[in-house]
Design a protein around this motif. Structure first.
Motif, PDB file in Angstrom:
ATOM      1  N   UNK A  32       0.870  -1.180   0.000  1.00 34.62           N
ATOM      2  CA  UNK A  32       0.000   0.000   0.000  1.00 34.62           C
ATOM      3  C   UNK A  32       0.905   1.227   0.000  1.00 34.62           C
ATOM      4  N   UNK A  33       0.833   1.988  -1.083  1.00 34.05           N
ATOM      5  CA  UNK A  33       1.700   3.162  -1.242  1.00 34.05           C
ATOM      6  C   UNK A  33       0.845   4.409  -1.456  1.00 34.05           C
ATOM      7  N   UNK A  34       0.193   4.841  -0.379  1.00 33.00           N
ATOM      8  CA  UNK A  34      -0.614   6.056  -0.422  1.00 33.00           C
ATOM      9  C   UNK A  34      -0.152   6.975   0.699  1.00 33.00           C
ATOM     10  N   UNK A  35      -0.486   8.248   0.574  1.00 25.98           N
ATOM     11  CA  UNK A  35      -0.056   9.221   1.578  1.00 25.98           C
ATOM     12  C   UNK A  35      -0.877   9.151   2.858  1.00 25.98           C
ATOM     13  N   UNK A  55      -8.798   1.711   5.565  1.00 16.02           N
ATOM     14  CA  UNK A  55      -9.197   2.244   4.260  1.00 16.02           C
ATOM     15  C   UNK A  55      -8.070   3.092   3.704  1.00 16.02           C
ATOM     16  N   UNK A  56      -7.764   2.873   2.440  1.00 20.50           N
ATOM     17  CA  UNK A  56      -6.734   3.670   1.773  1.00 20.50           C
ATOM     18  C   UNK A  56      -7.199   4.166   0.405  1.00 20.50           C
ATOM     19  N   UNK A  57      -8.502   4.067   0.147  1.00 26.77           N
ATOM     20  CA  UNK A  57      -9.052   4.500  -1.138  1.00 26.77           C
ATOM     21  C   UNK A  57      -9.411   3.335  -2.035  1.00 26.77           C
ATOM     22  N   UNK A  58      -9.328   2.126  -1.529  1.00 21.96           N
ATOM     23  CA  UNK A  58      -9.623   0.942  -2.321  1.00 21.96           C
ATOM     24  C   UNK A  58     -11.119   0.776  -2.528  1.00 21.96           C
ATOM     25  N   UNK A  59     -11.479   0.069  -3.588  1.00 20.61           N
ATOM     26  CA  UNK A  59     -12.878  -0.272  -3.824  1.00 20.61           C
ATOM     27  C   UNK A  59     -13.194  -1.514  -3.004  1.00 20.61           C
ATOM     28  N   UNK A  60     -14.342  -1.491  -2.363  1.00 29.25           N
ATOM     29  CA  UNK A  60     -14.772  -2.656  -1.595  1.00 29.25           C
ATOM     30  C   UNK A  60     -16.231  -2.922  -1.882  1.00 29.25           C
ATOM     31  N   UNK A  61     -16.588  -4.177  -1.879  1.00 31.54           N
ATOM     32  CA  UNK A  61     -17.973  -4.552  -2.066  1.00 31.54           C
ATOM     33  C   UNK A  61     -18.675  -4.778  -0.746  1.00 31.54           C
ATOM     34  N   UNK A  62     -17.888  -5.027   0.293  1.00 28.49           N
ATOM     35  CA  UNK A  62     -18.445  -5.364   1.598  1.00 28.49           C
ATOM     36  C   UNK A  62     -17.534  -4.783   2.674  1.00 28.49           C
ATOM     37  N   UNK A  63     -18.125  -4.329   3.769  1.00 26.22           N
ATOM     38  CA  UNK A  63     -17.342  -3.728   4.851  1.00 26.22           C
ATOM     39  C   UNK A  63     -16.313  -4.709   5.409  1.00 26.22           C
ATOM     40  N   UNK A  64     -16.610  -6.005   5.373  1.00 25.50           N
ATOM     41  CA  UNK A  64     -15.680  -7.000   5.916  1.00 25.50           C
ATOM     42  C   UNK A  64     -14.381  -7.075   5.118  1.00 25.50           C
TER      43      UNK A  64
END
Length: 117
Positions: A32-35, A55-64
């Motif tokens: 993971x290479x985000x600020x 959370x780092x800005x990724x797309x997720x379909x489910x909170x888990x």
């Protein structure tokens, strides 16, 4: 003496190769290479366990899919949200800000925003 040192070094390499890497939805924390990232502690309803949602800005379909997991896809338990903040320090992040989010009418929880050093 050299043989003993070599044997110990080889044993350490084999032991470390079996170590489990932490990931979020299949992405290793080292990849993971985000600020900025944000983490929050999620408590179990039935047991005295806490997990960290990252959370780092990724797309997720489910909170888990936000939980930090090991290579066997098992959610890693943490002592508290600060335990998660300290864990992320090992990955080059430092605490930047804290805010609260409302869970229900009477309950809030802190959300920790971390910044890459």
């Amino acid at each position: 003496m050299k043989k003993l040192t070599l044997a110990v070094a080889m044993a350490a390499c084999f032991w470390l190769s079996d170590a489990k890497a932490q990931n979020v939805n299949g992405t290793k924390l080292t990849d993971i290479h985000v600020d900025y990232i944000q983490i929050r502690s999620i408590k179990s309803f039935l047991a005295d366990k806490q997990w960290i949602a990252l959370e780092y800005g990724q797309k997720t379909g489910d909170y888990s899919e936000l939980y930090i997991r090991d290579d066997d896809d098992k959610k890693l338990e943490f002592n508290s949200a600060i335990d998660g903040v300290n864990k992320m320090k090992n990955y080059g992040y430092e605490l930047f800000s804290v805010y609260t989010e409302q869970i229900d009418k009477d309950t809030n929880r802190p959300v920790y925003v971390l910044k890459k050093k």
